[in-house]
Enzyme design. Structure first.
Site, short mmCIF file in Angstrom:
data_model
loop_
_atom_site.label_atom_id
_atom_site.label_comp_id
_atom_site.label_asym_id
_atom_site.label_seq_id
_atom_site.Cartn_x
_atom_site.Cartn_y
_atom_site.Cartn_z
N SER A 134 75.95 10.95 93.34
CA SER A 134 74.50 11.12 93.34
C SER A 134 73.80 10.06 94.17
O SER A 134 72.58 10.06 94.26
CB SER A 134 73.97 11.06 91.89
OG SER A 134 74.43 9.89 91.24
N GLU A 164 72.67 19.69 96.16
CA GLU A 164 72.24 18.84 97.26
C GLU A 164 73.46 18.55 98.14
O GLU A 164 74.44 17.99 97.66
CB GLU A 164 71.68 17.55 96.67
CG GLU A 164 71.01 16.62 97.63
CD GLU A 164 70.41 15.42 96.90
OE1 GLU A 164 69.32 14.98 97.30
OE2 GLU A 164 71.03 14.91 95.94
N HIS A 202 76.39 17.51 95.71
CA HIS A 202 75.81 16.93 94.50
C HIS A 202 75.20 18.02 93.63
O HIS A 202 74.14 18.57 93.93
CB HIS A 202 74.75 15.89 94.89
CG HIS A 202 74.07 15.26 93.72
ND1 HIS A 202 72.78 14.79 93.78
CD2 HIS A 202 74.50 15.03 92.45
CE1 HIS A 202 72.44 14.29 92.61
NE2 HIS A 202 73.47 14.43 91.79
N ASN A 251 67.64 11.69 93.86
CA ASN A 251 67.66 10.42 93.15
C ASN A 251 66.83 9.33 93.82
O ASN A 251 66.41 8.38 93.16
CB ASN A 251 69.10 9.96 92.94
CG ASN A 251 69.73 10.66 91.77
OD1 ASN A 251 69.10 10.82 90.73
ND2 ASN A 251 70.97 11.09 91.92
#
Length: 297
Positions: free
Chosen positions: A121, A154, A142, A192
């Site tokens: 992440s 992602e 991800h 993130n």
């Protein structure tokens, strides 16, 4: 990689790994799920079986489809059994050092055309790829947590990731019914890089006495329509994971806004890691917490 993916490997029997494995199974793939801990592997197998039974009970899978899916699951403690997989997805601890060691092994084991993907992440795909002899075939994939429910994947290209690898990985995510977003290989990627500073700021608000944890979470749920408040979400993700990502962001991007809140550090130092430990910002040992977790990253 072959035009049509037939088998994937998933390394890591935790919540993310078992969820990714389940996606592969219900979408017609053979899945080789590996974990060095036999108990984790047993829990993952049980969790996948229970989830597929729920899909059957809800009418989302027939009995025959569910049975066939489970027959395609191969649980193993040996990475060597992944040598025929078209894609191997790493879903282990969020540590660059540990992931690099794994990628060295996967590079040795995997067949020449295989793609090596990381569910990281926040960690640089370029640096993970540098541990292999196939950097063009290394990519970030991800998934959001829990993978069977959340609609997003992602995808992160390293400096050397090839177009062929990207297109094959995108096709696999779309086969799983996911919407794909693409990020350059910068710390935290897209989700993130935005989410974790928000969570960290919620810890600062709690740390400095701005409000109670309940009011902070209620404010964000009702004031910004988030399914979970940031502190509850941190517990769901794992406070250790949040701290690890904040440290990656601070190291990679600099700036005071990425400094982990001392209270977050203190929780992790105390072993209060969130729901998985039964205790984090909230205490889950006697109750499910402020609300039942909705699907979230």
């Amino acid at each position: 990689m072959a035009a049509e993916c037939e088998a994937i490997g998933v390394v890591g029997g935790g919540q993310m790994g078992s969820g990714i494995a389940q996606l592969g199974l219900v979408h017609g793939l053979h899945v080789y799920l590996s974990d060095s801990d036999p108990e984790a592997l047993a829990r993952a197998s049980k969790s996948i079986s229970s989830s597929i039974q729920r899909l059957i009970s809800k009418g989302n899978l027939s009995e025959a489809e569910g049975s066939a899916a489970l027959q395609r699951l191969h649980c193993t403690s040996s990475l060597e059994e992944m040598n025929g997989c078209d894609v191997i997805i790493e879903a282990i601890v969020e540590s660059e050092e540990v992931k690099k060691k794994l990628f060295v092994e996967l590079d040795r084991i995997a067949k020449a055309p295989a793609i090596l993907a990381s569910n990281t992440s926040s960690i640089s795909i370029t640096r993970l790829a540098s541990a292999t002899k196939r950097p063009a075939q290394v990519i970030g994939m991800h998934f959001m947590n829990p993978p069977p429910v959340m609609k997003l994947v992602e995808i992160i290209r390293g400096v050397n990731t090839s177009d062929e690898t990207f297109l094959a990985t995108k096709a696999l995510a779309e086969r799983f019914g996911k919407t794909v977003i693409c990020s350059q290989d910068y710390s935290g990627f897209i989700v993130n890089r935005i989410l974790m500073p928000m969570i960290n700021e919620a810890f600062y608000a709690l740390f400095t006495g701005v409000a109670t944890k309940e009011d902070i979470d209620t404010g964000m749920k009702l004031g910004t329509n988030h399914p979970m408040g940031p502190l509850e979400l941190a517990d769901f993700i794992g406070l250790d994971v949040c701290l690890s990502i904040m440290r990656v962001l601070h190291s990679g991007l600099g700036g005071s806004k990425y400094v982990p809140c001392p209270l977050l550090v203190q929780y992790v130092d105390a072993g209060q890691l969130g729901r998985k430990q039964g205790l984090g910002v909230y205490d889950y040992r006697k109750s499910p917490g402020p609300t039942k977790p909705n699907s979230r990253l």
